[in-house]
Design an enzyme around this catalytic site. Structure first.
Site, short mmCIF file in Angstrom:
data_model
loop_
_atom_site.label_atom_id
_atom_site.label_comp_id
_atom_site.label_asym_id
_atom_site.label_seq_id
_atom_site.Cartn_x
_atom_site.Cartn_y
_atom_site.Cartn_z
N CYS A 114 0.82 -1.21 0.00
CA CYS A 114 0.00 0.00 0.00
C CYS A 114 0.86 1.27 0.00
CB CYS A 114 -0.91 -0.03 1.22
SG CYS A 114 -1.78 1.50 1.55
N CYS A 117 -0.06 3.78 2.80
CA CYS A 117 0.41 3.24 4.09
C CYS A 117 1.88 3.60 4.29
CB CYS A 117 0.25 1.72 4.13
SG CYS A 117 -1.44 1.13 3.98
#
Length: 190
Positions: A114, A117
């Site tokens: 991600c 993230c």
């Protein structure tokens, strides 16, 4: 073996929980009238951080109540360090949350692939260094931790869950730093 939630020396000298006695093993919890005795179980150095293992005992009306940082958990030993982000899994998450008591816990639910993230990770680590009265955890939502991720109701990554006293009290989805900061401050003041 026992579960040890080890807090750095910063946790018992932070502005939120200062020691109000010249003897660091005896103190009162400011504003509550409760006395507290801290038994030091030992210390060690983890990743260059000095960690003091302790056991708190709070005295309340009607006798002594022990709030122990030790709980039986098979052969697993867990450490959450104040001022750092601790990685957890499906087996270690709930014991740490329970051991945190009324201290707010922030969980970063992420995946390795991600992009948002990865962008939030350094900001999240800075928050952990800044808010010493909050426990910061991270959970990789991989196959191994899928059951916990489902239990916590994750729909998108990153998702930040704010817990207090074993319950989810807030959630921020996506890489929204300002909203995360607001949610942390709200949990600290409640």
């Amino acid at each position: 073996m026992a579960l040890h939630l080890s807090l750095s020396h910063q946790s018992w000298t932070s502005p939120a929980h200062p020691i109000t006695s010249s003897d660091p093993t005896r103190s009162s919890v400011p504003g509550t009238g409760l006395s507290r005795r801290v038994d030091f179980l030992g210390s060690c150095k983890i990743n260059g951080v000095f960690v003091v293992k302790r056991k708190d005992r709070r005295r309340m009306r009607g006798g002594e109540v022990r709030a122990s940082m030790e709980q039986a958990l098979g052969t697993q030993e867990m450490e959450a360090i104040v001022g750092k982000v601790t990685e957890v899994n499906k087996d270690t998450f709930w014991p740490i949350v329970k051991a945190a008591g009324d201290k707010p816990v922030v969980l970063d639910m992420f995946t390795q692939w991600c992009g948002p993230c990865k962008a939030m990770a350094p900001k999240y680590e800075k928050l952990a260094e800044e808010y010493l009265d909050v426990i910061f955890l991270k959970l990789d939502c991989n196959q191994e931790n899928k059951t916990l991720a489902k239990e916590l109701g994750i729909r998108v990554v990153p998702t930040f869950k704010i817990l207090k006293e074993n319950s989810v009290v807030g959630e921020v989805t996506g890489a929204k730093y300002d909203k995360l900061l607001e949610a942390i401050q709200a949990a600290r003041s409640s």
